[in-house]
Design a protein around this motif. Structure first.
Motif, PDB file in Angstrom:
ATOM      1  N   VAL A  48      62.068   2.125  26.957  1.00  0.00           N
ATOM      2  CA  VAL A  48      62.936   3.017  26.785  1.00  0.00           C
ATOM      3  C   VAL A  48      64.193   2.113  26.287  1.00  0.00           C
ATOM      4  O   VAL A  48      64.847   2.446  25.334  1.00  0.00           O
ATOM      5  N   LEU A  49      64.562   1.244  27.031  1.00  0.00           N
ATOM      6  CA  LEU A  49      65.603   0.388  26.795  1.00  0.00           C
ATOM      7  C   LEU A  49      65.522  -0.370  25.473  1.00  0.00           C
ATOM      8  O   LEU A  49      66.423  -0.507  24.588  1.00  0.00           O
ATOM      9  N   ASP A  50      64.357  -0.911  25.425  1.00  0.00           N
ATOM     10  CA  ASP A  50      63.885  -1.644  24.257  1.00  0.00           C
ATOM     11  C   ASP A  50      63.883  -0.854  22.833  1.00  0.00           C
ATOM     12  O   ASP A  50      64.452  -1.278  21.913  1.00  0.00           O
ATOM     13  N   LEU A  51      63.523   0.207  23.179  1.00  0.00           N
ATOM     14  CA  LEU A  51      63.403   1.221  21.888  1.00  0.00           C
ATOM     15  C   LEU A  51      64.731   1.726  21.605  1.00  0.00           C
ATOM     16  O   LEU A  51      65.036   1.720  20.372  1.00  0.00           O
ATOM     17  N   GLU A  52      65.705   1.936  22.373  1.00  0.00           N
ATOM     18  CA  GLU A  52      67.034   2.288  21.954  1.00  0.00           C
ATOM     19  C   GLU A  52      67.958   1.242  21.363  1.00  0.00           C
ATOM     20  O   GLU A  52      68.602   1.414  20.520  1.00  0.00           O
ATOM     21  N   LYS A  53      67.341   0.018  21.627  1.00  0.00           N
ATOM     22  CA  LYS A  53      68.193  -1.119  20.769  1.00  0.00           C
ATOM     23  C   LYS A  53      67.304  -1.261  19.628  1.00  0.00           C
ATOM     24  O   LYS A  53      68.386  -1.132  18.609  1.00  0.00           O
ATOM     25  N   ASN A  54      66.185  -1.007  19.670  1.00  0.00           N
ATOM     26  CA  ASN A  54      65.325  -1.324  18.105  1.00  0.00           C
ATOM     27  C   ASN A  54      65.660  -0.008  17.345  1.00  0.00           C
ATOM     28  O   ASN A  54      65.707  -0.397  16.088  1.00  0.00           O
ATOM     29  N   ILE A  55      65.963   0.916  17.712  1.00  0.00           N
ATOM     30  CA  ILE A  55      66.264   2.392  16.818  1.00  0.00           C
ATOM     31  C   ILE A  55      67.222   2.080  15.976  1.00  0.00           C
ATOM     32  O   ILE A  55      67.808   3.133  15.042  1.00  0.00           O
ATOM     33  N   ARG A  56      68.275   1.318  16.501  1.00  0.00           N
ATOM     34  CA  ARG A  56      69.757   1.103  16.003  1.00  0.00           C
ATOM     35  C   ARG A  56      69.525   1.039  14.263  1.00  0.00           C
ATOM     36  O   ARG A  56      70.177   1.339  13.535  1.00  0.00           O
ATOM     37  N   SER A  57      68.415   0.259  14.051  1.00  0.00           N
ATOM     38  CA  SER A  57      68.046  -0.169  12.912  1.00  0.00           C
ATOM     39  C   SER A  57      67.602   0.892  11.913  1.00  0.00           C
ATOM     40  O   SER A  57      67.617   0.991  10.642  1.00  0.00           O
ATOM     41  N   TYR A  58      67.244   2.064  12.351  1.00  0.00           N
ATOM     42  CA  TYR A  58      66.819   3.386  11.664  1.00  0.00           C
ATOM     43  C   TYR A  58      67.855   4.234  11.521  1.00  0.00           C
ATOM     44  O   TYR A  58      68.558   4.393  12.638  1.00  0.00           O
ATOM     45  N   LYS A  59      68.101   4.743  10.283  1.00  0.00           N
ATOM     46  CA  LYS A  59      69.499   5.591  10.096  1.00  0.00           C
ATOM     47  C   LYS A  59      69.259   6.758  10.647  1.00  0.00           C
ATOM     48  O   LYS A  59      70.334   7.390  11.091  1.00  0.00           O
ATOM     49  N   GLY A  60      68.087   7.530  10.653  1.00  0.00           N
ATOM     50  CA  GLY A  60      68.139   8.746  11.177  1.00  0.00           C
ATOM     51  C   GLY A  60      67.943   9.163  12.620  1.00  0.00           C
ATOM     52  O   GLY A  60      67.741  10.124  12.879  1.00  0.00           O
ATOM     53  N   ALA A  61      67.684   7.958  13.275  1.00  0.00           N
ATOM     54  CA  ALA A  61      67.205   8.127  14.593  1.00  0.00           C
ATOM     55  C   ALA A  61      68.311   8.431  15.542  1.00  0.00           C
ATOM     56  O   ALA A  61      69.440   7.819  15.416  1.00  0.00           O
ATOM     57  N   PHE A  62      68.116   9.438  16.441  1.00  0.00           N
ATOM     58  CA  PHE A  62      69.105   9.991  17.373  1.00  0.00           C
ATOM     59  C   PHE A  62      68.968   8.621  18.557  1.00  0.00           C
ATOM     60  O   PHE A  62      67.992   8.051  18.842  1.00  0.00           O
ATOM     61  N   PRO A  63      70.165   8.191  19.093  1.00  0.00           N
ATOM     62  CA  PRO A  63      70.495   6.802  19.825  1.00  0.00           C
ATOM     63  C   PRO A  63      69.791   6.913  21.011  1.00  0.00           C
ATOM     64  O   PRO A  63      69.559   5.918  21.821  1.00  0.00           O
ATOM     65  N   LYS A  64      69.157   7.971  21.817  1.00  0.00           N
ATOM     66  CA  LYS A  64      68.558   8.194  22.815  1.00  0.00           C
ATOM     67  C   LYS A  64      67.270   8.369  22.967  1.00  0.00           C
ATOM     68  O   LYS A  64      66.890   9.207  22.006  1.00  0.00           O
ATOM     69  N   VAL A  65      66.503   7.847  23.651  1.00  0.00           N
ATOM     70  CA  VAL A  65      65.142   8.000  23.759  1.00  0.00           C
ATOM     71  C   VAL A  65      64.688   8.450  25.011  1.00  0.00           C
ATOM     72  O   VAL A  65      65.018   8.382  25.882  1.00  0.00           O
ATOM     73  N   TYR A  66      63.744   9.762  24.908  1.00  0.00           N
ATOM     74  CA  TYR A  66      63.473  10.406  25.960  1.00  0.00           C
ATOM     75  C   TYR A  66      61.881  10.160  26.449  1.00  0.00           C
ATOM     76  O   TYR A  66      61.088  10.140  25.693  1.00  0.00           O
ATOM     77  N   ALA A  67      61.767  10.394  27.804  1.00  0.00           N
ATOM     78  CA  ALA A  67      60.459   9.882  28.307  1.00  0.00           C
ATOM     79  C   ALA A  67      59.890  11.292  28.995  1.00  0.00           C
ATOM     80  O   ALA A  67      60.875  11.883  29.677  1.00  0.00           O
ATOM     81  N   THR A  68      58.662  11.867  28.724  1.00  0.00           N
ATOM     82  CA  THR A  68      58.060  12.865  29.177  1.00  0.00           C
ATOM     83  C   THR A  68      56.632  12.501  29.788  1.00  0.00           C
ATOM     84  O   THR A  68      56.097  11.575  29.490  1.00  0.00           O
ATOM     85  N   SER A  69      56.273  13.515  30.576  1.00  0.00           N
ATOM     86  CA  SER A  69      54.861  13.507  31.179  1.00  0.00           C
ATOM     87  C   SER A  69      54.528  15.137  31.296  1.00  0.00           C
ATOM     88  O   SER A  69      55.049  15.715  32.012  1.00  0.00           O
ATOM     89  N   ALA A  70      53.463  15.312  30.607  1.00  0.00           N
ATOM     90  CA  ALA A  70      52.779  16.769  30.822  1.00  0.00           C
ATOM     91  C   ALA A  70      52.256  16.928  32.137  1.00  0.00           C
ATOM     92  O   ALA A  70      52.285  18.071  32.733  1.00  0.00           O
ATOM     93  N   ASP A  71      51.467  16.003  32.387  1.00  0.00           N
ATOM     94  CA  ASP A  71      50.778  15.911  33.573  1.00  0.00           C
ATOM     95  C   ASP A  71      51.638  15.996  34.942  1.00  0.00           C
ATOM     96  O   ASP A  71      51.551  16.768  35.948  1.00  0.00           O
ATOM     97  N   LYS A  72      52.725  15.199  34.944  1.00  0.00           N
ATOM     98  CA  LYS A  72      53.757  15.355  36.059  1.00  0.00           C
ATOM     99  C   LYS A  72      54.806  16.371  35.951  1.00  0.00           C
ATOM    100  O   LYS A  72      55.628  16.886  36.871  1.00  0.00           O
ATOM    101  N   GLY A  73      55.081  16.922  34.658  1.00  0.00           N
ATOM    102  CA  GLY A  73      56.015  17.850  34.373  1.00  0.00           C
ATOM    103  C   GLY A  73      57.454  17.423  34.435  1.00  0.00           C
ATOM    104  O   GLY A  73      58.442  18.334  34.578  1.00  0.00           O
ATOM    105  N   TYR A  74      57.584  16.444  33.876  1.00  0.00           N
ATOM    106  CA  TYR A  74      59.101  15.866  33.829  1.00  0.00           C
ATOM    107  C   TYR A  74      59.311  15.541  32.501  1.00  0.00           C
ATOM    108  O   TYR A  74      58.507  15.137  31.710  1.00  0.00           O
ATOM    109  N   GLY A  75      60.624  15.443  31.908  1.00  0.00           N
ATOM    110  CA  GLY A  75      61.205  15.035  30.667  1.00  0.00           C
ATOM    111  C   GLY A  75      61.341  16.276  29.633  1.00  0.00           C
ATOM    112  O   GLY A  75      60.911  17.541  30.068  1.00  0.00           O
TER     113      GLY A  75
END
Length: 75
Positions: A48-75
């Motif tokens: 998540v931290l690495d992606l949030e740094k790397n996506i800064r180079s993408y113009k349309g990306a929202f600056p926060k990355v979300y983590a989810t799990s359907a099995d565990k029901g979070y996110g």
């Protein structure tokens, strides 16, 4: 647009191609990591931290990355 990324693999070449396509078409999007229950917690946090740094180079990306799990029901 919501871009789903498998947390076990991170951004793959096809994912990067999709992000570039979205940027080229001036679309706004957010990245959501899926299957985070299949990834060790420390590795997931680092991804998540690495992606949030790397996506800064993408113009349309929202600056926060979300983590989810359907099995565990979070996110």
């Amino acid at each position: 647009v919501v871009v789903l990324i498998d947390s076990r693999h991170g951004i793959m070449p096809a994912d990067a191609q999709a992000l570039n396509f979205l940027d080229d078409h001036r679309a706004a999007y957010v990245i959501v990591l899926t299957k985070t229950d299949k990834t060790k917690q420390d590795a997931c946090r680092k991804l998540v931290l690495d992606l949030e740094k790397n996506i800064r180079s993408y113009k349309g990306a929202f600056p926060k990355v979300y983590a989810t799990s359907a099995d565990k029901g979070y996110g």
